[in-house]
Design an enzyme around this catalytic site. Structure first.
Site, PDB file in Angstrom:
ATOM      1  N   GLU A 235      57.392 -68.611  31.613  1.00 17.70           N
ATOM      2  CA  GLU A 235      58.841 -68.567  31.359  1.00 17.70           C
ATOM      3  C   GLU A 235      59.041 -69.145  29.971  1.00 17.70           C
ATOM      4  OE1 GLU A 235      61.064 -67.258  33.218  1.00 17.70           O
ATOM      5  OE2 GLU A 235      60.172 -67.125  35.201  1.00 17.70           O
ATOM      6  N   CYS A 269      67.160 -72.125  27.517  1.00 15.76           N
ATOM      7  CA  CYS A 269      66.455 -70.897  27.128  1.00 15.76           C
ATOM      8  C   CYS A 269      67.397 -69.700  27.176  1.00 15.76           C
ATOM      9  CB  CYS A 269      65.258 -70.678  28.025  1.00 15.76           C
ATOM     10  SG  CYS A 269      65.698 -70.772  29.768  1.00 15.76           S
TER      11      CYS A 269
HETATM   12  P1  NAD Z   1      56.402 -76.592  24.579  1.00 16.51           P
HETATM   13  O1  NAD Z   1      55.749 -75.283  24.627  1.00 16.51           O
HETATM   14  O2  NAD Z   1      56.299 -77.409  23.360  1.00 16.51           O
HETATM   15  O3  NAD Z   1      55.867 -77.531  25.769  1.00 16.51           O
HETATM   16  C1  NAD Z   1      55.936 -77.136  27.127  1.00 16.51           C
HETATM   17  C2  NAD Z   1      54.885 -77.892  27.919  1.00 16.51           C
HETATM   18  O4  NAD Z   1      53.586 -77.417  27.546  1.00 16.51           O
HETATM   19  C3  NAD Z   1      54.872 -79.394  27.677  1.00 16.51           C
HETATM   20  O5  NAD Z   1      54.682 -80.039  28.921  1.00 16.51           O
HETATM   21  C4  NAD Z   1      53.667 -79.582  26.775  1.00 16.51           C
HETATM   22  O6  NAD Z   1      53.083 -80.861  26.841  1.00 16.51           O
HETATM   23  C5  NAD Z   1      52.718 -78.536  27.322  1.00 16.51           C
HETATM   24  N1  NAD Z   1      51.659 -78.101  26.411  1.00 16.51           N
HETATM   25  C6  NAD Z   1      51.642 -78.147  25.054  1.00 16.51           C
HETATM   26  N2  NAD Z   1      50.489 -77.605  24.593  1.00 16.51           N
HETATM   27  C7  NAD Z   1      49.762 -77.214  25.664  1.00 16.51           C
HETATM   28  C8  NAD Z   1      48.489 -76.583  25.835  1.00 16.51           C
HETATM   29  N3  NAD Z   1      47.756 -76.231  24.789  1.00 16.51           N
HETATM   30  N4  NAD Z   1      48.077 -76.312  27.086  1.00 16.51           N
HETATM   31  C9  NAD Z   1      48.837 -76.633  28.154  1.00 16.51           C
HETATM   32  N5  NAD Z   1      50.039 -77.241  28.063  1.00 16.51           N
HETATM   33  C10 NAD Z   1      50.509 -77.522  26.832  1.00 16.51           C
HETATM   34  O7  NAD Z   1      57.937 -76.321  24.964  1.00 16.51           O
HETATM   35  P2  NAD Z   1      59.132 -77.366  24.948  1.00 16.51           P
HETATM   36  O8  NAD Z   1      59.502 -77.664  23.538  1.00 16.51           O
HETATM   37  O9  NAD Z   1      58.838 -78.482  25.871  1.00 16.51           O
HETATM   38  O10 NAD Z   1      60.281 -76.489  25.639  1.00 16.51           O
HETATM   39  C11 NAD Z   1      61.191 -75.712  24.919  1.00 16.51           C
HETATM   40  C12 NAD Z   1      60.866 -74.236  25.084  1.00 16.51           C
HETATM   41  O11 NAD Z   1      60.873 -73.885  26.459  1.00 16.51           O
HETATM   42  C13 NAD Z   1      61.902 -73.341  24.451  1.00 16.51           C
HETATM   43  O12 NAD Z   1      61.264 -72.295  23.761  1.00 16.51           O
HETATM   44  C14 NAD Z   1      62.674 -72.797  25.636  1.00 16.51           C
HETATM   45  O13 NAD Z   1      63.303 -71.554  25.417  1.00 16.51           O
HETATM   46  C15 NAD Z   1      61.607 -72.698  26.658  1.00 16.51           C
HETATM   47  N6  NAD Z   1      62.179 -72.653  28.002  1.00 16.51           N
HETATM   48  C16 NAD Z   1      62.107 -71.499  28.711  1.00 16.51           C
HETATM   49  C17 NAD Z   1      62.691 -71.421  29.963  1.00 16.51           C
HETATM   50  C18 NAD Z   1      62.661 -70.151  30.781  1.00 16.51           C
HETATM   51  O14 NAD Z   1      63.027 -70.201  31.945  1.00 16.51           O
HETATM   52  N7  NAD Z   1      62.247 -69.025  30.225  1.00 16.51           N
HETATM   53  C19 NAD Z   1      63.333 -72.542  30.489  1.00 16.51           C
HETATM   54  C20 NAD Z   1      63.377 -73.695  29.734  1.00 16.51           C
HETATM   55  C21 NAD Z   1      62.793 -73.751  28.490  1.00 16.51           C
END
Ligand code: NAD
Length: 508
Positions: A235, A269
């Site tokens: 997502e 999002c």
């Molecule tokens: P992010 O991708 O920076 O981090 C998300 C998670 O992934 C965190 O827990 C992080 O520690 C982890 N992570 C980072 N690198 C990783 C790796 N290499 N392997 C595994 N896990 C890893 O995202 P964010 O800044 O926390 O969230 C914001 C983003 O999320 C925005 O782009 C937003 O649109 C999206 N989002 C999407 C939805 C949806 O339903 N589509 C909902 C909420 C947020």
């Protein structure tokens, strides 16, 4: 977990002051957490579905009872207004638990597959939990977005190990406490903290990943899951277009834009990220929208219980927003409201309304994820649809019009997982509808019957309805007449014309 661990120090988004810390899990900690979850899962999956649902309903009641604690911590750690903690995080989870516990028996019932040809046999699907589901989540809705998939995975008979965002780990600790208070066995719902490496360690151990986060990380997560060939739901980001058609109700449109663009300080999002306004209604819309945006005064949400908008969660996100607005202004956009960082402690950014926006500005293609509404003036509907589809993302989209029938025709041409007509954001609160994107907004869905089934292996059983023969005509040994007989049979059954069928029957 051993005693010597590096810590993540969590800071208040409003003041920058430390508010707590959590230990960073090592790869060994993660594999131990998954191993104990695996043992708990076997006993959990053996319980009747009705019993699992009963316990999740108890969890729901504990969530309701702890509402004030959850809202307070969400304001303190994530930065959102108290009312949004309730309306956009807690209420959605409570309703999701209510829905899935009521519907799980139906959704997970074995499903017969009518066979069109082999009428002497029968088929059905049944659903078997995958085992341990890893949930990796973001910081914008840290209560709802991690616990929603956890609930569905648990109802389906799995254990969960959750790695929350490094920006919002404390709410996950409180969540675990509440789930255990509700009667869930402790090992069934585990939390591991850390950055990307901890997420990587989780992927290396579990049977499925549910990931919510950025496109950039989502690609890495999907690749790591692909390496292990485990299922992965992603997502990811959104760049929701909002089409204001010529006949839109401008009062509702302005109110929807204000809430859809600034709720959770724009860190949704599904936030309105691109406003495409028909030229004929622009003046009327601005008359209504400008005062609404001006009225939004960012506050420390822990101090002001009636705050309408808070800070951004972290300085990294505030700087992204600032750089996108600066880029737009440098290319000719005008900030009719806001347009700058609010100096002082915390990650505050002024709610911003941009006009005279054009497609060459980064703000029309990169995810803003902040309190900014960029308005682009459009001459006609065709160019609005083309502009809406000019994105690598496709999560949500919105169409505002008084003519719902026409709105549906426009909506069907927009490349997005969900298009809402005359409403914003709210389908996330409808657990029976699928939540997921097209293009680079992700693969797979949360919510809907399909998501509950997605937390299971779909297994197929095929059995005999009639007494079986000693052998089948197409088994060994292949006699000299088998080929001709099968060929005749194929032509007779599948030939498109009567003549062809008769020819086949005669062996032609
Ligand atoms: P992010 O991708 O920076 O981090 C998300 C998670 O992934 C965190 O827990 C992080 O520690 C982890 N992570 C980072 N690198 C990783 C790796 N290499 N392997 C595994 N896990 C890893 O995202 P964010 O800044 O926390 O969230 C914001 C983003 O999320 C925005 O782009 C937003 O649109 C999206 N989002 C999407 C939805 C949806 O339903 N589509 C909902 C909420 C947020």
């Amino acid at each position: 977990m051993s005693d010597v661990h590096a810590l993540i120090e969590v800071r208040s988004p409003s003041t920058g002051e430390p508010i707590g810390s959590v230990p960073i899990a090592t790869a060994e900690d993660v594999s131990e957490a998954v191993a104990s979850a695996r043992i708990a899962q076997v006993e959990w999956a053996a319980r009747p579905l009705a019993e699992r649902c009963r316990i999740l309903r108890q969890v729901k009641d504990r969530v309701i009872a702890r509402t004030d604690d959850i809202c307070a911590l969400l304001s303190q750690e994530q930065g959102k207004p108290r009312v949004e903690g309730l309306t956009t995080e807690i209420l959605g989870l409570v309703d999701l638990i209510q829905y899935f516990t009521a519907e799980a028996e139906r959704i997970l019932a074995p499903e017969p597959i009518p066979l069109h040809l082999m009428k002497h046999r029968a088929s059905y699907l049944h659903w078997v939990p995958r085992g341990v589901v890893g949930i990796i989540g973001p910081w914008n809705f840290p209560f709802n977005l991690n616990n929603g998939p956890a609930v569905a995975a648990l109802i389906a008979g799995n254990a969960v190990v959750i790695k929350p965002s490094e920006f919002t780990p404390l709410i996950q600790e409180l969540s675990r406490e509440i789930f255990i208070e509700g009667g869930l066995p402790a090992d069934l719902y585990q939390v591991v903290h850390g950055y990307g490496e901890t997420g990587g360690a989780l992927i290396a151990n579990v049977d499925m990943i549910e990931f919510t986060g950025s496109v950039r990380t989502g690609k890495k997560v999907a690749a790591a899951c692909g390496e292990r060939l485990i299922p992965c739901v992603t997502e990811l980001g959104g760049k929701a277009p909002f089409l204001v058609l010529e006949d839109a109700d401008l009062d509702r449109t302005a109110n929807a834009l204000a809430w859809g663009g600034f709720a959770n300080c724009g860190q949704v999002c599904a936030s309105v990220e691109r406003v495409l306004v028909h030229r004929s209604v622009l003046p009327g819309l601005l008359d209504r929208l400008v005062p609404l945006v001006k009225a939004l005064e960012p506050k420390d949400t822990t101090q002001d219980k009636l705050a309408q908008i808070g800070p951004l969660n972290n300085a990294r996100q505030r700087d992204i927003v600032s750089s996108l607005v600066d880029d737009a202004v440098s290319k000719g956009a005008r900030a009719v409201v806001g347009g700058s960082i609010i100096e002082g402690p915390g990650n505050f950014y002024a709610p911003t309304l941009l006009v005279d926006v054009t497609t060459d500005m980064r703000i029309m293609s990169e995810e803003t994820f902040g309190p900014v509404l960029p308005l682009m003036t459009m001459e006609d509907e065709e160019s609005m649809i083309a502009e809406a589809n000019r994105s690598h993302l496709g999560l949500l989209a919105y169409v505002f019009t008084k003519n719902t029938r026409h709105g549906r025709a426009v909506a069907e041409r927009i490349e997005a997982g969900t298009v809402m007509i005359n409403d914003v954001l709210s389908t996330h609160g409808m657990p029976e509808t699928p939540w997921g994107g097209v293009k680079q907004s992700g693969v797979g869905h949360t919510h809907s019957d399909a998501s509950l089934r997605g937390f299971c292996e779909q297994r197929h059983i095929n059995y005999d309805l009639l007494p079986t023969l000693k052998t089948e005509p197409y088994w060994y040994p292949y006699g000299p007449r088998l080929f001709g007989m099968m060929k005749r049979l194929m032509g007779t059954v599948y030939g498109s014309s009567i003549a062809q069928r008769i020819r086949s029957l005669r062996g032609g």
